[in-house]
Design an enzyme around this catalytic site. Sequence first.
Site, PDB file in Angstrom:
ATOM      1  N   GLY A  20     -13.868 -36.475 -11.452  1.00 40.54           N
ATOM      2  CA  GLY A  20     -12.965 -37.508 -11.913  1.00 40.54           C
ATOM      3  C   GLY A  20     -12.499 -37.197 -13.323  1.00 40.54           C
ATOM      4  N   GLY A  44     -16.451 -35.975  -8.262  1.00 36.61           N
ATOM      5  CA  GLY A  44     -15.506 -36.645  -7.380  1.00 36.61           C
ATOM      6  C   GLY A  44     -14.976 -35.754  -6.282  1.00 36.61           C
ATOM      7  N   GLU A 102     -24.002 -33.957 -13.056  1.00 35.87           N
ATOM      8  CA  GLU A 102     -23.849 -35.139 -13.911  1.00 35.87           C
ATOM      9  C   GLU A 102     -25.008 -35.432 -14.852  1.00 35.87           C
ATOM     10  OE1 GLU A 102     -20.932 -35.461 -10.666  1.00 35.87           O
ATOM     11  OE2 GLU A 102     -23.053 -34.928 -10.771  1.00 35.87           O
ATOM     12  N   ASP A 149     -23.194 -39.211  -8.288  1.00 30.50           N
ATOM     13  CA  ASP A 149     -22.737 -40.438  -7.639  1.00 30.50           C
ATOM     14  C   ASP A 149     -21.939 -40.098  -6.377  1.00 30.50           C
ATOM     15  OD1 ASP A 149     -20.555 -39.445  -9.190  1.00 30.50           O
ATOM     16  OD2 ASP A 149     -19.681 -41.440  -9.353  1.00 30.50           O
TER      17      ASP A 149
END
Length: 355
Positions: free
Chosen positions: A71, A119, A142, A150
Amino acid sequence: MSGEVLQDGDLIVRELGALRHITLNRPQALNAITLDMAATMTALLRAWADDSAVGAVLLDGAGERAFCAGGDIRALYDAVKSGDSLPEKFWATEYHLNVMIARYPKPVIAVMDGMVMGGGVGLSAHASHRVVTERSAVAMPEVGIGFFPDVGAAFPLARSPGFTGTHLALTGSRIGAADAIYCGLADITVPASRLPELPAMLADCRGANEVRARLAKISVAPDGGRLAAARSWIDRCYCADHVEGIVDLLGGCTAEDPRAALQTIRKASPTSLKVTLRNLRSALLFMRVEQSFQQDYRIALACIAGRDFIEGIRAAIVDKDRNPAWRPDKLEDVTPDIVDCHFQSVGALELTFPD
């Protein structure tokens, strides 16, 4: 034979027979997705789901460097600094899109060529047909920026062979085609040189079996991976119930690979490591991938309310000093209460998904 262009810009949308082809078109940013891109993709997929003229959807990225490297975290950083609500809007939109891909009634083919991170894993790992190439580099790094893997990644990673998923989540290690298939993030390898053939090849497909058969015609065996051979030390070291135990077990190894994993873990946010391990362990008990996304949303909002995520972005892409100051900076100082606060209900903001 690339098809009629329906839309241009950060997303290029083409129509070729029954195929709808979405290309992420921010190559200068490694095709990182923005809120607008996620919202547009959601609207397109929603419209195509009930359109009898649409047989399958193809997702890929512009250029040869990345399908999608994640992202737009700089935008998230700026939003937090200014008090904007972009993060909660972005993650809610992104996660709903990822679940839509997971539950889509028509085949979704994700071409995981080049870098696939964050993402990008959300867009691809939940698709029905996940294509990797000899250029694929898949990772969820991350913990190195004070966040956590995530986009529902905990759901497949918790189900990877042995404790390979735990290793990937806590180190952010990049894996190639063979290992992506081995750990359940991809399905089939296609040579990068043959990717331009995919749109025409899939143009008249109207079912998963047809897509699978077409892809099989140009598939190849991937180069040998490393995870299967590393299972002996990975399963021995990552079976511990706590990050401290994993660190101790890795520290007792003399081989190069576990020592390298230990060094990587020691640089990550201690809070992120503990939150990530709990997220993975609990995801193994989930029956539906939607449960992982609901939990991810709670954790993501807690990360925004905390400090390490913003500090991690600062160190990685703002000041680029690569020297984040984590708080707490030691595993033993990350108390159960600190971890627990990442898993609390977010009330009215809780993500819901239709049955």
